[in-house]
Motif scaffolding. Structure first.
Motif, mmCIF file in Angstrom:
data_model
loop_
_atom_site.group_PDB
_atom_site.id
_atom_site.type_symbol
_atom_site.label_atom_id
_atom_site.label_comp_id
_atom_site.label_asym_id
_atom_site.label_seq_id
_atom_site.Cartn_x
_atom_site.Cartn_y
_atom_site.Cartn_z
ATOM 1 N N LYS A 240 58.670 72.581 48.005
ATOM 2 C CA LYS A 240 57.718 72.425 49.111
ATOM 3 C C LYS A 240 56.723 73.588 49.197
ATOM 4 C CE LYS A 240 60.783 74.366 52.614
ATOM 5 N NZ LYS A 240 61.492 74.120 53.853
ATOM 6 N N GLU A 241 56.979 74.685 48.466
ATOM 7 C CA GLU A 241 56.084 75.844 48.493
ATOM 8 C C GLU A 241 55.167 75.934 47.262
ATOM 9 O OE1 GLU A 241 58.863 79.058 48.820
ATOM 10 O OE2 GLU A 241 59.141 78.765 50.964
ATOM 11 N N ILE A 242 55.374 75.066 46.273
ATOM 12 C CA ILE A 242 54.634 75.156 45.009
ATOM 13 C C ILE A 242 53.129 75.155 45.227
ATOM 14 C CG2 ILE A 242 54.073 73.937 42.872
ATOM 15 C CD1 ILE A 242 57.022 73.108 42.702
ATOM 16 N N THR A 243 52.616 74.172 45.957
ATOM 17 C CA THR A 243 51.169 74.045 46.135
ATOM 18 C C THR A 243 50.587 75.233 46.881
ATOM 19 O OG1 THR A 243 51.357 71.644 46.093
ATOM 20 C CG2 THR A 243 49.330 72.560 47.000
ATOM 21 N N ASP A 244 51.227 75.674 47.950
ATOM 22 C CA ASP A 244 50.709 76.806 48.728
ATOM 23 C C ASP A 244 50.670 78.099 47.920
ATOM 24 O OD1 ASP A 244 50.364 75.199 50.937
ATOM 25 O OD2 ASP A 244 52.277 75.750 51.845
ATOM 26 N N ILE A 245 51.676 78.319 47.092
ATOM 27 C CA ILE A 245 51.760 79.571 46.338
ATOM 28 C C ILE A 245 50.917 79.535 45.068
ATOM 29 C CG2 ILE A 245 53.330 81.055 45.004
ATOM 30 C CD1 ILE A 245 55.484 80.365 47.121
ATOM 31 N N THR A 246 50.969 78.423 44.334
ATOM 32 C CA THR A 246 50.308 78.378 43.028
ATOM 33 C C THR A 246 48.989 77.620 43.016
ATOM 34 O OG1 THR A 246 51.380 76.327 42.299
ATOM 35 C CG2 THR A 246 52.571 78.394 41.886
ATOM 36 N N GLY A 247 48.787 76.740 43.978
ATOM 37 C CA GLY A 247 47.612 75.876 43.966
ATOM 38 C C GLY A 247 47.837 74.591 43.196
ATOM 39 N N TYR A 248 49.017 74.414 42.635
ATOM 40 C CA TYR A 248 49.348 73.243 41.832
ATOM 41 C C TYR A 248 50.237 72.294 42.595
ATOM 42 C CZ TYR A 248 48.041 76.166 37.844
ATOM 43 O OH TYR A 248 47.371 76.965 36.966
ATOM 44 N N ILE A 249 50.174 71.014 42.186
ATOM 45 C CA ILE A 249 51.183 70.073 42.631
ATOM 46 C C ILE A 249 52.277 70.064 41.577
ATOM 47 C CG2 ILE A 249 49.587 68.629 43.927
ATOM 48 C CD1 ILE A 249 49.725 66.635 41.534
ATOM 49 N N ARG A 250 53.450 69.675 41.942
ATOM 50 C CA ARG A 250 54.551 69.618 40.977
ATOM 51 C C ARG A 250 54.173 68.664 39.855
ATOM 52 N NH1 ARG A 250 60.354 66.957 41.941
ATOM 53 N NH2 ARG A 250 61.311 67.644 40.008
ATOM 54 N N GLY A 251 54.238 69.140 38.619
ATOM 55 C CA GLY A 251 53.911 68.328 37.458
ATOM 56 C C GLY A 251 52.460 68.433 37.025
ATOM 57 N N GLY A 252 51.644 69.219 37.724
ATOM 58 C CA GLY A 252 50.233 69.348 37.369
ATOM 59 C C GLY A 252 49.845 70.774 37.049
ATOM 60 N N CYS A 253 50.721 71.509 36.395
ATOM 61 C CA CYS A 253 50.464 72.923 36.127
ATOM 62 C C CYS A 253 49.495 73.104 34.969
ATOM 63 C CB CYS A 253 51.774 73.655 35.825
ATOM 64 S SG CYS A 253 52.873 73.667 37.248
ATOM 65 N N MET B 175 43.365 77.694 38.792
ATOM 66 C CA MET B 175 44.336 78.527 39.497
ATOM 67 C C MET B 175 43.675 79.194 40.696
ATOM 68 S SD MET B 175 46.593 80.399 36.553
ATOM 69 C CE MET B 175 45.299 80.828 35.412
ATOM 70 N N LYS B 176 44.446 79.419 41.745
ATOM 71 C CA LYS B 176 43.926 80.112 42.919
ATOM 72 C C LYS B 176 43.668 81.586 42.613
ATOM 73 C CE LYS B 176 45.827 77.326 46.638
ATOM 74 N NZ LYS B 176 46.622 77.343 47.868
ATOM 75 N N LYS B 177 44.460 82.151 41.725
ATOM 76 C CA LYS B 177 44.317 83.547 41.329
ATOM 77 C C LYS B 177 44.048 83.596 39.831
ATOM 78 C CE LYS B 177 47.654 85.208 44.730
ATOM 79 N NZ LYS B 177 48.926 85.903 44.923
ATOM 80 N N GLU B 178 43.415 84.657 39.393
ATOM 81 C CA GLU B 178 43.171 84.809 37.961
ATOM 82 C C GLU B 178 44.374 85.518 37.334
ATOM 83 O OE1 GLU B 178 40.056 87.208 35.242
ATOM 84 O OE2 GLU B 178 39.183 85.908 36.777
ATOM 85 N N TYR B 179 45.016 84.843 36.409
ATOM 86 C CA TYR B 179 46.155 85.387 35.692
ATOM 87 C C TYR B 179 45.783 85.526 34.223
ATOM 88 C CZ TYR B 179 48.957 84.121 39.763
ATOM 89 O OH TYR B 179 49.463 84.016 41.030
#
Length: 71
Positions: A5-18, A23-27
């Protein structure tokens, strides 16, 4: 591990769409050197069920990625 339930808020992704695209942040992005064997590659477009086809060099340019020996 991140709770589902935290994946989208933390990463900007939906589960299965990585994907490194959108990305919300530059990695740092590293792409295996064997990808250069192909004119174009497919990667996730950041949405479940959607892919994008592009050259490895365009991908590196967009993401400021580095081609590396990852094996």
């Amino acid at each position: 591990m991140i709770k589902v339930k935290e994946i989208t808020d933390i990463t900007g992704y939906i589960r299965g769409g990585c994907s490194p695209i959108g990305m919300k942040k530059e990695y740092p992005v590293f792409i295996d050197e064997t990808s250069q064997l192909f004119d174009e590659i497919y990667i996730s477009a950041g949405m479940r069920g959607m892919q994008i086809k592009l050259s490895v060099y365009d991908l590196c340019s967009i993401l400021k990625g580095k081609i590396s020996d990852l094996i």
